[in-house]
Motif scaffolding. Structure first.
Motif: not given
Lengths: 71, 404
Positions: A21, A23-31, A33, A51
């Motif tokens: 969840a 990672v799903a809510i994170c507005p950061q750019e790809a990667g 993680i 968030l």
């Protein structure tokens, strides 16, 4: 506009249920993680929207202020 | 001279470097795209970073029989945990609307020979593996422990997908990249698509698989702000005498986390006696979008399917049916598209989204409107009544949304 101060997240792995969840809510750019499919914990987040902490069903994400960058 | 490769690499199968489709993520959406595309003769590579599909489980596993059959999946004991015959929708104090097809259409639905279930609760580990196997048997190549890292158009109608497989870095060329990598979709972010979901539309969910809780072949849904602010709670049969008890909450509507609400629901709700001896066997969670579909689900050389495109029912949070049928729509579009040999510019990929909207998406947008209206009501009593009525209506045999 509020100025965000970069933070470094920490995941309490003992309680983490690997639900994704954060990672799903994170507005950061790809990667942005970790290798365990949580938000990244090895580099500062300069958005600091928190968030991921809010969505975590077991409240196991915490943060501290990121160390200041030195050139 | 051929370079020496470690033995295990050979053992892991095909090392072709060029495909018609590369699909990132082998969940229900990705595997369904892969299966139909491979069946039609396309050269398909599916990659998934996990070592075991479906795990960790982030899903309750409920799916209608219709959803399986419409994409050619025959219900199989390998993945079915328990057949379902209807629904029980509860309000905050335990009043129940029962929609039991064994009573409503007793000659058609039931456990007896010649009758059918309405749906199933599936084991996502076995279900996802089963769908992957179907894709492989249709001719798709599947690589596990393979993570997508990025993609770039090559300018000649193809794109290169960078990936890492058991620590080895690879570049694979493909005509189309399909992002089926779930709600956390990185593929969508690579393409710069607006995949960001609002905190008010992502339910924080937790569920326990438990022993010692009886169920009766119904999906039970418990509404009410008291138990699950912004979402709902559920009790589903899980086979072998087990059940799953879970709930989802919207973080902005509560000061507490999902775990706290689940404990409260189990200990204080009208089900407290029923749950008294519950023993927890598994703990699962996830973020479930109660949101609209993505407004743009395509880019140059790329489309998104399933959770990655937010093909999720905004009222129930259900995503298996929408992933399967969305996967079928994507495959049908891509099969035609690649046969025509048109260039894979974003403009030309838009046809996929149009087909999807016509078949499913427009109804999902409508459901999202209904859901948003309910949760914008600040009067909690009224809101609870509206959610209970909407859920009861949604699952009724006459609902216009029954097949979403």
């Amino acid at each position: 506009m509020t100025k965000k101060i970069p933070v470094l997240f920490s995941v309490g792995w003992n309680a983490c249920i690997n639900c994704g969840a954060c990672v799903a809510i994170c507005p950061q750019e790809a990667g942005f993680i970790s290798p365990f499919d949580t938000i990244a914990v090895d580099r500062p987040c300069d958005i600091a929207c928190m968030l991921c902490e809010a969505i975590c069903p077991v409240t196991t994400i915490t943060h501290e202020l990121a160390p200041l960058k030195t050139n | 001279m051929a370079r020496y490769r470690p033995y295990f690499t050979l053992y892991l199968g095909s090392m072709d470097k060029q495909y018609d489709l590369v699909i990132v993520g082998s969940g229900p959406a990705g595997a369904t795209v892969g299966r139909f595309a491979a069946q039609a003769g396309l050269k398909v590579l599916i990659i998934d970073k996990r070592q075991e599909l479906g795990a960790p489980i982030q899903c309750s596993g409920a799916v209608s029989r219709h959803a399986l059959e419409e994409v050619g999946i025959t219900p199989n004991a390998e993945f079915i945990q328990e057949p379902i015959y209807g629904f029980g929708i509860y309000n905050q104090i335990g009043d129940c609307t029962t929609i039991d097809y064994r009573q409503l259409k007793g000659d058609e639905y039931g456990p007896e020979k010649g009758k059918k279930p309405l749906g199933y609760v599936v084991d996502r580990r076995r279900f996802d593996r089963y769908l992957m196997t179907m894709a492989e048997r249709a001719g798709a190549i599947v690589w596990l422990k393979t993570e997508g890292l990025g993609y770039a158009a090559t300018g000649n109608g193809h794109c290169d997908v960078q990936m890492r497989r058991f620590n080895e870095f690879l570049t694979i060329r493909t005509r189309i990249l399909v992002g089926a990598d779930g709600l956390q979709s990185q593929v969508g972010k690579w393409a710069g698509l607006r995949t960001h979901i609002k905190i008010t539309e992502l339910a924080s969910c937790l569920q326990y698989v438990v022993d010692q809780v009886e169920t009766e072949g119904l999906l039970e849904i418990i509404t009410g702000h008291e138990w699950a602010p912004g979402g709902y709670a559920w009790v589903f049969p899980k086979g072998h005498g087990y059940a799953e008890i879970g709930l989802g909450v919207i973080p902005t509507m509560t000061q507490q986390n999902a775990q706290w609400h689940l404990k409260k629901f189990m200990e204080q709700s009208f089900f407290q006696k029923r749950f008294k001896n519950a023993r927890i066997l598994e703990i699962q969670g996830g973020g479930v979008p109660l949101a609209s579909p993505l407004r743009v689900q395509f880019a140059d050389n790329l489309i998104l399917v399933g959770d990655a495109a937010r093909h999720v029912n905004p009222i129930t949070g259900g995503g298996i049916h929408t992933a399967l049928s969305g996967g079928y729509i994507a495959a049908s579009f891509l099969i035609d598209f690649l046969q025509e040999d048109r260039d894979a510019s974003a403009k030309n990929m838009e046809g996929y989204q149009e087909q999807w909207l016509a078949a499913l998406g427009n109804k999902m947008w409508k459901l999202h409107g209904i859901k948003t209206k309910i949760f914008h009501n600040q009067n909690i009593v009224e809101r609870d009544q509206q959610l209970y009525a909407t859920m009861s209506d949604y699952f009724s045999p006459h609902s216009e949304y029954k097949k979403i």
